[in-house]
Design a protein around this motif. Structure first.
Motif, PDB file in Angstrom:
ATOM      1  N   VAL A 243       0.833  -1.205   0.000  1.00  0.00           N
ATOM      2  CA  VAL A 243       0.000   0.000   0.000  1.00  0.00           C
ATOM      3  C   VAL A 243       0.862   1.247   0.000  1.00  0.00           C
ATOM      4  CG1 VAL A 243      -1.647   1.330   1.363  1.00  0.00           C
ATOM      5  CG2 VAL A 243      -1.965  -1.135   1.091  1.00  0.00           C
ATOM      6  N   VAL A 244       1.935   1.229   0.802  1.00  0.00           N
ATOM      7  CA  VAL A 244       2.839   2.398   0.862  1.00  0.00           C
ATOM      8  C   VAL A 244       3.500   2.634  -0.495  1.00  0.00           C
ATOM      9  CG1 VAL A 244       4.959   3.277   1.891  1.00  0.00           C
ATOM     10  CG2 VAL A 244       3.234   2.199   3.340  1.00  0.00           C
ATOM     11  N   LEU A 245       3.944   1.565  -1.155  1.00  0.00           N
ATOM     12  CA  LEU A 245       4.586   1.711  -2.468  1.00  0.00           C
ATOM     13  C   LEU A 245       3.619   2.300  -3.492  1.00  0.00           C
ATOM     14  CD1 LEU A 245       6.656  -1.610  -2.725  1.00  0.00           C
ATOM     15  CD2 LEU A 245       7.536   0.717  -2.434  1.00  0.00           C
ATOM     16  N   VAL A 246       2.390   1.823  -3.474  1.00  0.00           N
ATOM     17  CA  VAL A 246       1.385   2.354  -4.406  1.00  0.00           C
ATOM     18  C   VAL A 246       1.157   3.839  -4.149  1.00  0.00           C
ATOM     19  CG1 VAL A 246      -1.044   2.250  -5.072  1.00  0.00           C
ATOM     20  CG2 VAL A 246       0.254   0.143  -4.781  1.00  0.00           C
ATOM     21  N   LEU A 247       1.053   4.217  -2.891  1.00  0.00           N
ATOM     22  CA  LEU A 247       0.850   5.638  -2.560  1.00  0.00           C
ATOM     23  C   LEU A 247       2.033   6.488  -2.998  1.00  0.00           C
ATOM     24  CD1 LEU A 247      -0.736   5.346   1.004  1.00  0.00           C
ATOM     25  CD2 LEU A 247      -1.884   6.002  -1.105  1.00  0.00           C
ATOM     26  N   ILE A 249       4.133   5.841  -5.461  1.00  0.00           N
ATOM     27  CA  ILE A 249       4.115   5.946  -6.927  1.00  0.00           C
ATOM     28  C   ILE A 249       3.077   6.971  -7.379  1.00  0.00           C
ATOM     29  CG2 ILE A 249       3.542   4.684  -9.037  1.00  0.00           C
ATOM     30  CD1 ILE A 249       4.762   2.192  -7.701  1.00  0.00           C
ATOM     31  N   ILE A 250       1.878   6.932  -6.768  1.00  0.00           N
ATOM     32  CA  ILE A 250       0.824   7.889  -7.120  1.00  0.00           C
ATOM     33  C   ILE A 250       1.274   9.320  -6.829  1.00  0.00           C
ATOM     34  CG2 ILE A 250      -1.501   8.669  -6.505  1.00  0.00           C
ATOM     35  CD1 ILE A 250      -2.235   5.745  -6.049  1.00  0.00           C
ATOM     36  N   ILE A 251       1.925   9.509  -5.674  1.00  0.00           N
ATOM     37  CA  ILE A 251       2.403  10.856  -5.313  1.00  0.00           C
ATOM     38  C   ILE A 251       3.450  11.347  -6.301  1.00  0.00           C
ATOM     39  CG2 ILE A 251       3.704  12.138  -3.564  1.00  0.00           C
ATOM     40  CD1 ILE A 251       2.292  10.402  -1.461  1.00  0.00           C
ATOM     41  N   LEU A 252       4.404  10.464  -6.689  1.00  0.00           N
ATOM     42  CA  LEU A 252       5.449  10.858  -7.644  1.00  0.00           C
ATOM     43  C   LEU A 252       4.849  11.231  -8.995  1.00  0.00           C
ATOM     44  CD1 LEU A 252       8.215   8.196  -6.834  1.00  0.00           C
ATOM     45  CD2 LEU A 252       8.221  10.633  -6.261  1.00  0.00           C
ATOM     46  N   ILE A 253       3.877  10.422  -9.478  1.00  0.00           N
ATOM     47  CA  ILE A 253       3.230  10.727 -10.759  1.00  0.00           C
ATOM     48  C   ILE A 253       2.489  12.058 -10.670  1.00  0.00           C
ATOM     49  CG2 ILE A 253       1.420   9.994 -12.360  1.00  0.00           C
ATOM     50  CD1 ILE A 253       2.182   7.097 -11.706  1.00  0.00           C
ATOM     51  N   PHE A 254       1.787  12.276  -9.574  1.00  0.00           N
ATOM     52  CA  PHE A 254       1.048  13.518  -9.388  1.00  0.00           C
ATOM     53  C   PHE A 254       1.985  14.721  -9.373  1.00  0.00           C
ATOM     54  CE2 PHE A 254      -0.789  16.756  -6.584  1.00  0.00           C
ATOM     55  CZ  PHE A 254      -1.991  16.996  -7.235  1.00  0.00           C
ATOM     56  N   GLU A 255       3.111  14.598  -8.644  1.00  0.00           N
ATOM     57  CA  GLU A 255       4.066  15.706  -8.576  1.00  0.00           C
ATOM     58  C   GLU A 255       4.704  15.977  -9.935  1.00  0.00           C
ATOM     59  OE1 GLU A 255       6.868  14.918  -5.535  1.00  0.00           O
ATOM     60  OE2 GLU A 255       5.529  15.576  -3.910  1.00  0.00           O
ATOM     61  N   LYS A 256       4.978  14.912 -10.702  1.00  0.00           N
ATOM     62  CA  LYS A 256       5.566  15.095 -12.028  1.00  0.00           C
ATOM     63  C   LYS A 256       4.613  15.869 -12.939  1.00  0.00           C
ATOM     64  CE  LYS A 256       7.664  12.546 -15.834  1.00  0.00           C
ATOM     65  NZ  LYS A 256       8.023  11.196 -16.351  1.00  0.00           N
TER      66      LYS A 256
END
Length: 298
Positions: A243-247, A249-256
């Motif tokens: 769950v932490v890894l998915v979050l 990844i989502i945060i990194l994509i959002f920030e990009k």
């Protein structure tokens, strides 16, 4: 007057006849060796086999004390015209100390039928609980469960009261296995009986899941063995990590995406500011000399 006397004589004779035909019998009968297992139920019956309207049953007594005066839930009495049944729901040691169990009726001459009296009821050996050797595991009630991880060791000791000698344990205690608590058969491979009252599985496997019971004279105690996968304890941790890894990844994509949007916005703002700058507009405006030269060329 004579008729009245004859009537009373007739009633007396009829009463004697009816009473002489009154018959009570007990169940279990005198030919049965009556015993009881601790923590199990027991039924005592008085059956009326007379010719008149019924046995007239009222109450059961133990050593002259009505069972109805005892704590509710320990005894139950059911009366009908033909029988009276006393159910001892959970037989305890105090019940074995009773000298006489009896039933009373309203029948003249049979107020307390001797044929329906029971003497002391001895306690017979029976399984009472399972001991695993672990203080935190309490297996006092049949069909409780015990949990082990694959590869663990399981030890079950069948505790019988009154206790048996080692020789009696080997002779009288029977161990069986069932995957579904319906049909019981011999134990799985890997399960051994080092002594009559003990079952040991040195290395528990998934195939050992199921119900294990020990029996003495058809009285049994059953335990359900549940087996966990060796990695079962890691699944919650792995789930949290996932769950932490998915979050992340989502945060990194959002920030990009946010950086790309911000960069595009900055470029547009710079171009607009450049176009609206007065100095830029003047420098881009053609001079009068350049306009004259263009006119001459034309």
């Amino acid at each position: 007057m004579v008729n009245t006397q004859l009537y009373f004589i007739f009633l007396t004779v009829l009463n004697i006849f009816v009473s002489s035909n009154a018959k009570y019998v007990r169940s279990p009968g005198n030919d049965v060796s009556l015993t009881a297992a601790l923590k199990h139920s027991l039924e005592l019956k008085c059956i009326y086999q007379g010719l008149n309207d019924g046995g007239g049953f009222t109450e059961w007594y133990k050593d002259g004390v009505p069972v109805s005066s005892e704590k509710p839930g320990h005894y139950a009495v059911h009366n009908s015209d033909t029988e009276s049944k006393l159910t001892i729901k959970v037989f305890v040691k105090a019940d074995a100390d009773v000298k006489i169990w009896s039933v009373k009726t309203t029948k003249s001459g049979f107020e307390e039928p001797l044929a329906c009296q029971f003497g002391p009821i001895p306690i017979r050996p029976a399984p009472q609980y399972m001991d695993t050797g672990l203080s935190y595991e309490q297996l006092d009630t049949s069909h409780e469960s015990v949990r082990r991880v694959q590869g663990d060791r399981l030890s079950l000791r069948c505790v019988v009261e009154p206790s048996l000698t080692e020789e009696e344990s080997l002779k009288n205690i029977k161990w069986e296995y069932s995957p579904d608590d319906h049909e019981y058969s011999k134990l799985h491979d890997g399960a051994t009986i080092p002594s009559g009252d003990q079952l040991v599985i040195d290395t528990v496997d998934k195939t050992h899941r199921g119900y294990y019971r020990c029996s003495v004279d058809n009285v049994s105690f059953t335990v359900l063995l549940r087996v966990k996968d060796r990695l079962a304890a890691l699944w919650p941790f792995l789930g949290i990590v996932g769950v932490v890894l998915v979050l992340v990844i989502i945060i990194l994509i959002f920030e990009k995406r946010e950086r790309s949007t911000r960069k595009a916005t900055i470029i547009d703002d710079d171009e607009n500011d450049h176009a609206n700058d007065p100095l830029v507009r003047l420098s881009n405006k053609p001079s009068d000399g350049e306009n004259k030269k263009r006119a001459v060329k034309v």
